[in-house]
Design a protein around this motif. Structure first.
Motif, PDB file in Angstrom:
ATOM      1  N   GLU A  72       0.498  -1.811   0.110  1.00  0.00           N
ATOM      2  CA  GLU A  72      -0.006  -0.230  -0.077  1.00  0.00           C
ATOM      3  C   GLU A  72       1.095   0.658  -0.030  1.00  0.00           C
ATOM      4  OE1 GLU A  72      -2.663  -0.498   3.338  1.00  0.00           O
ATOM      5  OE2 GLU A  72      -4.230  -2.133   1.785  1.00  0.00           O
ATOM      6  N   SER A  73       2.016   1.437  -0.169  1.00  0.00           N
ATOM      7  CA  SER A  73       2.573   2.380  -0.414  1.00  0.00           C
ATOM      8  C   SER A  73       4.296   2.472  -1.335  1.00  0.00           C
ATOM      9  CB  SER A  73       3.726   2.944   1.651  1.00  0.00           C
ATOM     10  OG  SER A  73       4.071   2.103   2.138  1.00  0.00           O
ATOM     11  N   ASN A  74       5.069   3.108  -1.020  1.00  0.00           N
ATOM     12  CA  ASN A  74       6.350   2.614  -1.773  1.00  0.00           C
ATOM     13  C   ASN A  74       7.392   1.913  -0.933  1.00  0.00           C
ATOM     14  OD1 ASN A  74       5.123   4.430  -3.841  1.00  0.00           O
ATOM     15  ND2 ASN A  74       7.154   6.120  -3.452  1.00  0.00           N
ATOM     16  N   ASP A  75       7.121   2.155   0.529  1.00  0.00           N
ATOM     17  CA  ASP A  75       7.942   1.826   0.942  1.00  0.00           C
ATOM     18  C   ASP A  75       7.349  -0.048   1.684  1.00  0.00           C
ATOM     19  OD1 ASP A  75       9.797   3.933   1.759  1.00  0.00           O
ATOM     20  OD2 ASP A  75       8.048   4.570   3.853  1.00  0.00           O
ATOM     21  N   GLU A  76       6.302  -0.003   1.278  1.00  0.00           N
ATOM     22  CA  GLU A  76       6.240  -1.777   1.843  1.00  0.00           C
ATOM     23  C   GLU A  76       6.277  -2.060   0.514  1.00  0.00           C
ATOM     24  OE1 GLU A  76       2.187  -1.651   4.459  1.00  0.00           O
ATOM     25  OE2 GLU A  76       2.246  -2.024   2.413  1.00  0.00           O
ATOM     26  N   VAL A  77       6.608  -1.839  -0.973  1.00  0.00           N
ATOM     27  CA  VAL A  77       7.700  -2.098  -2.238  1.00  0.00           C
ATOM     28  C   VAL A  77       9.030  -2.366  -1.613  1.00  0.00           C
ATOM     29  CG1 VAL A  77       7.624  -2.182  -4.225  1.00  0.00           C
ATOM     30  CG2 VAL A  77       5.177  -1.682  -3.752  1.00  0.00           C
ATOM     31  N   ALA A  78       9.585  -1.471  -1.393  1.00  0.00           N
ATOM     32  CA  ALA A  78      10.626  -1.739  -1.575  1.00  0.00           C
ATOM     33  C   ALA A  78      11.399  -3.055  -0.022  1.00  0.00           C
ATOM     34  CB  ALA A  78      11.753   0.490  -0.785  1.00  0.00           C
ATOM     35  N   ALA A  79      10.903  -2.295   1.354  1.00  0.00           N
ATOM     36  CA  ALA A  79      10.221  -3.857   1.913  1.00  0.00           C
ATOM     37  C   ALA A  79      10.390  -4.893   1.488  1.00  0.00           C
ATOM     38  CB  ALA A  79       9.944  -3.736   3.040  1.00  0.00           C
ATOM     39  N   ALA A  82      13.768  -6.400  -0.389  1.00  0.00           N
ATOM     40  CA  ALA A  82      15.517  -6.343   0.160  1.00  0.00           C
ATOM     41  C   ALA A  82      14.374  -7.501   1.060  1.00  0.00           C
ATOM     42  CB  ALA A  82      14.904  -4.862   1.323  1.00  0.00           C
ATOM     43  N   LEU A  83      14.054  -7.580   1.300  1.00  0.00           N
ATOM     44  CA  LEU A  83      13.584  -9.085   2.334  1.00  0.00           C
ATOM     45  C   LEU A  83      13.584 -10.657   1.285  1.00  0.00           C
ATOM     46  CD1 LEU A  83      12.837 -10.410   5.010  1.00  0.00           C
ATOM     47  CD2 LEU A  83      10.420 -10.303   4.439  1.00  0.00           C
ATOM     48  N   ALA A  84      12.489 -10.301   0.159  1.00  0.00           N
ATOM     49  CA  ALA A  84      13.162 -10.891  -1.271  1.00  0.00           C
ATOM     50  C   ALA A  84      14.972 -11.248  -1.710  1.00  0.00           C
ATOM     51  CB  ALA A  84      12.458 -10.887  -2.568  1.00  0.00           C
ATOM     52  N   ASN A  85      15.357  -9.792  -1.382  1.00  0.00           N
ATOM     53  CA  ASN A  85      16.731 -10.125  -1.951  1.00  0.00           C
ATOM     54  C   ASN A  85      17.660 -10.637  -0.972  1.00  0.00           C
ATOM     55  OD1 ASN A  85      18.301  -9.059  -4.169  1.00  0.00           O
ATOM     56  ND2 ASN A  85      19.763  -8.091  -2.582  1.00  0.00           N
ATOM     57  N   ALA A  86      17.600  -9.697  -0.212  1.00  0.00           N
ATOM     58  CA  ALA A  86      18.000 -11.047   1.049  1.00  0.00           C
ATOM     59  C   ALA A  86      18.188 -12.864   1.111  1.00  0.00           C
ATOM     60  CB  ALA A  86      17.841 -10.482   2.867  1.00  0.00           C
ATOM     61  N   HIS A  87      16.619 -13.131   0.561  1.00  0.00           N
ATOM     62  CA  HIS A  87      16.805 -14.391   0.829  1.00  0.00           C
ATOM     63  C   HIS A  87      16.430 -15.608  -0.298  1.00  0.00           C
ATOM     64  CE1 HIS A  87      15.479 -15.391   5.104  1.00  0.00           C
ATOM     65  NE2 HIS A  87      15.199 -13.875   4.948  1.00  0.00           N
ATOM     66  N   ASN A 185       5.459   9.129 -23.320  1.00  0.00           N
ATOM     67  CA  ASN A 185       4.215  10.066 -22.705  1.00  0.00           C
ATOM     68  C   ASN A 185       4.605   9.448 -20.686  1.00  0.00           C
ATOM     69  OD1 ASN A 185       1.977  11.314 -23.992  1.00  0.00           O
ATOM     70  ND2 ASN A 185       2.361   9.212 -25.423  1.00  0.00           N
ATOM     71  N   VAL A 186       5.343   9.209 -20.651  1.00  0.00           N
ATOM     72  CA  VAL A 186       5.771   9.121 -19.194  1.00  0.00           C
ATOM     73  C   VAL A 186       7.014   9.850 -19.563  1.00  0.00           C
ATOM     74  CG1 VAL A 186       7.048   7.522 -16.981  1.00  0.00           C
ATOM     75  CG2 VAL A 186       5.070   6.400 -18.845  1.00  0.00           C
ATOM     76  N   LEU A 187       7.266  10.842 -18.247  1.00  0.00           N
ATOM     77  CA  LEU A 187       8.024  11.762 -17.739  1.00  0.00           C
ATOM     78  C   LEU A 187       8.688  11.480 -16.851  1.00  0.00           C
ATOM     79  CD1 LEU A 187       5.473  14.948 -18.437  1.00  0.00           C
ATOM     80  CD2 LEU A 187       7.321  14.570 -19.534  1.00  0.00           C
ATOM     81  N   GLY A 188       8.554  10.656 -15.572  1.00  0.00           N
ATOM     82  CA  GLY A 188       8.942  10.591 -14.557  1.00  0.00           C
ATOM     83  C   GLY A 188       8.555   9.480 -13.785  1.00  0.00           C
ATOM     84  N   LEU A 189       9.641   8.439 -12.562  1.00  0.00           N
ATOM     85  CA  LEU A 189       9.404   6.914 -12.390  1.00  0.00           C
ATOM     86  C   LEU A 189       9.683   7.245 -11.035  1.00  0.00           C
ATOM     87  CD1 LEU A 189       9.825   4.772 -14.435  1.00  0.00           C
ATOM     88  CD2 LEU A 189       7.692   5.390 -14.477  1.00  0.00           C
ATOM     89  N   THR A 190       9.080   6.424  -9.794  1.00  0.00           N
ATOM     90  CA  THR A 190       9.225   6.072  -8.365  1.00  0.00           C
ATOM     91  C   THR A 190      10.173   4.552  -8.928  1.00  0.00           C
ATOM     92  OG1 THR A 190       9.004   8.118  -7.645  1.00  0.00           O
ATOM     93  CG2 THR A 190       9.645   6.319  -6.210  1.00  0.00           C
ATOM     94  N   VAL A 191      10.951   4.513  -8.657  1.00  0.00           N
ATOM     95  CA  VAL A 191      11.001   2.697  -8.892  1.00  0.00           C
ATOM     96  C   VAL A 191      11.687   2.363  -7.414  1.00  0.00           C
ATOM     97  CG1 VAL A 191      12.238   0.676  -9.608  1.00  0.00           C
ATOM     98  CG2 VAL A 191      11.506   2.957 -11.497  1.00  0.00           C
ATOM     99  N   ALA A 192      10.690   0.932  -6.754  1.00  0.00           N
ATOM    100  CA  ALA A 192      12.006   0.630  -5.879  1.00  0.00           C
ATOM    101  C   ALA A 192      13.064  -0.886  -6.500  1.00  0.00           C
ATOM    102  CB  ALA A 192      11.103  -0.370  -4.889  1.00  0.00           C
ATOM    103  N   THR A 193      13.749  -0.502  -6.324  1.00  0.00           N
ATOM    104  CA  THR A 193      15.002  -1.805  -6.894  1.00  0.00           C
ATOM    105  C   THR A 193      15.668  -3.186  -5.828  1.00  0.00           C
ATOM    106  OG1 THR A 193      16.753  -0.441  -4.914  1.00  0.00           O
ATOM    107  CG2 THR A 193      16.771   0.255  -7.065  1.00  0.00           C
ATOM    108  N   ARG A 197      16.490  -0.397  -2.827  1.00  0.00           N
ATOM    109  CA  ARG A 197      16.426   1.055  -2.732  1.00  0.00           C
ATOM    110  C   ARG A 197      15.360   2.095  -3.111  1.00  0.00           C
ATOM    111  NH1 ARG A 197      21.925   4.066  -4.645  1.00  0.00           N
ATOM    112  NH2 ARG A 197      21.474   6.577  -3.628  1.00  0.00           N
ATOM    113  N   LEU A 198      14.543   3.283  -2.943  1.00  0.00           N
ATOM    114  CA  LEU A 198      13.892   3.843  -3.551  1.00  0.00           C
ATOM    115  C   LEU A 198      14.397   5.241  -4.555  1.00  0.00           C
ATOM    116  CD1 LEU A 198      10.899   4.195  -1.584  1.00  0.00           C
ATOM    117  CD2 LEU A 198      11.023   2.765  -3.019  1.00  0.00           C
ATOM    118  N   ILE A 199      13.750   4.956  -5.742  1.00  0.00           N
ATOM    119  CA  ILE A 199      15.116   6.500  -6.399  1.00  0.00           C
ATOM    120  C   ILE A 199      14.049   6.572  -7.588  1.00  0.00           C
ATOM    121  CG2 ILE A 199      17.011   4.478  -6.446  1.00  0.00           C
ATOM    122  CD1 ILE A 199      16.238   3.553 -10.073  1.00  0.00           C
ATOM    123  N   HIS A 200      14.506   7.826  -8.430  1.00  0.00           N
ATOM    124  CA  HIS A 200      13.456   9.000  -8.476  1.00  0.00           C
ATOM    125  C   HIS A 200      14.188   8.785  -9.959  1.00  0.00           C
ATOM    126  CE1 HIS A 200      10.774   9.630  -5.486  1.00  0.00           C
ATOM    127  NE2 HIS A 200      12.394   9.906  -4.496  1.00  0.00           N
TER     128      HIS A 200
END
Length: 481
Positions: A72-79, A82-87, A185-193, A197-200
């Motif tokens: 439900e949020s960017n931080d949750e996507v990133a979390a 991060a957990l999946a990457n660790a495992h 038509n896409v000018l910019g993004l916020t992406v969870a790596t 990590r959240l990048i713009h």
């Protein structure tokens, strides 16, 4: 200019679609426990929910993901990442589930990360004609929100897809001939790596020469490089006048050659859609219409009252020269909605023509001057095969879709359909076109991408994937092997 390649030149016979290898990476109990602790009932292992997130309209049958997580949020996507990457656990971003080429299938197990609850429109900047939305916002939701400000977002792939999914697959659709695709038509993004990590990327400015164009890298990456969380889009003023028209032809060839003439004349047509006789028959039955059951162009014009009238008159003259008849005009919103709703129902309508069938679908895109050649040869082949089929196409930009209707209980029909699809794709590549104008690669077109791009380009794609996702957790097994 390079000479067009011969069909299969340098490649032997057209390749069959890649068959996914089911090699799940078991999810450690510690990761599932951590997900449950963080997300509670928004993390589920219920089979019904897993199956819902583990199938699409592609011809592949693949085991479902091991868990579904609703962020439900960017931080949750990133979390989650991060957990999946660790495992070392795969994650498949999920929007509205409308993809066609196996993009969302969990071929290596893992987590389906559902972003459909991220549905906030974050900012509307009417003066700059931009908007920023969360990934789960759908195109219909967006247009309903901005219509009262005299604005609209034109990219229309047919289904009510999520903006995040449309960005990830570089979607286009019926309006692309005038307004372009998601790429434009896409000018910019916020992406969870993959590392969490959240990048713009990009900005609300209409152009930039600052560094690598990461926005274009993620648009069309099909969830293999990161999870798109927010998107900044171009908007457009609602046109002063809109008019739609249908026109029938004696043959597909005549309809396609009319389209070519319209584009080469420089008419700024907004939409130019082809339905063959089978597709028209299907939508007539499904939507209770009375359209002539012959190859048909469905067109739309945007602009001023005078401009729309001039465009329509020019197009009618061109169509008449190619034998077009039965012009019907739809100028009221209700009439236009009726026609375009029927067009968007074409796929489901066609499935109802053969109860219990499945459709093996493919799309290609070729230079507009080669469109008639591409479609005519594909029609000849499918007619000779005896398989029922239908054609719809965004022919204004050289893109068309073929659907082969097969009985899933008869393997020979599936084999025939895949062979026809392979020939159609190889032909498009030989005509200096592409194996997919808008469906994307997913699982179904991996071999075709190799034919189109070559091993050197694929090696570069693999290098990018390894650099950005070294543990290969982001939608693994897609686009290339």
């Amino acid at each position: 200019m390079n000479a067009p390649r011969e069909l299969g030149d340098g490649q032997g016979e057209p390749s069959a679609p890649h068959q996914p290898v089911h090699a799940p990476r078991p999810m450690p109990a510690a990761m599932l426990e951590a997900l449950m602790a963080r997300f509670g009932d928004r993390c589920s292992t219920a089979m019904a929910l897993r199956e819902q997130h583990g199938r699409d309209e592609s011809p592949f049958d693949v085991p479902p993901p091991e868990a579904v997580v609703f962020a439900e949020s960017n931080d949750e996507v990133a979390a989650v990442l991060a957990l999946a990457n660790a495992h070392r656990v795969p994650v498949i971003p999920y929007g509205a589930g409308t993809s066609l080429e196996g993009h969302l299938l969990a071929v290596q197990g893992g987590v389906s990360l559902d972003l459909s609850r991220m549905k906030r429109i974050l900012s509307i900047n009417a003066e700059d004609l931009t908007v920023t939305v969360q990934a789960g916002v759908t195109r219909n939701q967006l247009n309903a929100e901005i219509r009262h400000q005299g604005l609209f977002f034109p990219i229309d792939p047919g289904a009510d897809a999520s903006i995040g999914g449309m960005s990830a697959t570089r979607a286009s659709g019926t309006n692309a001939v005038r307004y372009g695709t998601m790429k434009e038509n896409v000018l910019g993004l916020t992406v969870a790596t993959p590392g969490g990590r959240l990048i713009h990327t990009g900005s609300r400015a209409r152009k930039s020469s600052a560094g690598y164009d990461l926005t274009r890298l993620y648009v069309g990456s099909e969830g293999t490089l990161g999870a798109i969380c927010e998107i900044t889009l171009r908007l457009y003023p609602l046109p002063e006048a809109v008019s739609a028209a249908v026109c029938s032809f004696e043959s597909i060839d005549a309809a396609v050659r009319t389209t070519i003439a319209i584009i080469q004349m420089g008419v700024p047509i907004a939409r130019c859609e082809l339905l063959d006789a089978h597709a028209v028959r299907a939508v007539n039955r499904h939507d209770k219409l009375t359209l002539r059951e012959a190859p048909m162009l469905l067109m739309e014009f945007h602009g001023s009252e005078a401009g729309v009238a001039e465009q329509a008159a020019t197009v009618q003259e061109i169509a008449t020269e190619h034998g077009g008849t039965g012009f019907e005009w739809a100028t009221t919103p209700e009439e236009r909605t009726r026609l375009w709703t029927a067009r968007h129902h074409a796929y489901l309508s066609a499935l109802q023509m053969k109860p219990g069938c499945r459709a093996v679908t493919t799309d290609t895109c070729v230079p507009i001057s080669r469109l008639a050649e591409s479609i005519n040869a594909s029609v000849e082949e499918v007619e000779a095969s005896g398989l029922p089929y239908f054609i719809v196409g965004h022919v204004g930009d050289g893109n068309f879709h073929m659907g082969y209707l097969i009985d899933p209980g008869i393997p020979a029909e599936r084999e025939t359909a895949e062979g026809l699809s392979a020939r159609m794709v190889a032909r498009a590549i030989a005509l200096e076109g592409t194996c997919t104008g808008e469906h994307g690669i997913g699982l179904h077109k991996q071999g075709f991408l190799l034919q189109e791009a070559g091993e050197g380009a694929i090696d570069q794609m693999r290098a990018l994937k390894r650099a950005l996702d070294p543990n290969d957790i982001m939608n693994p097994g897609k686009i290339f092997l």
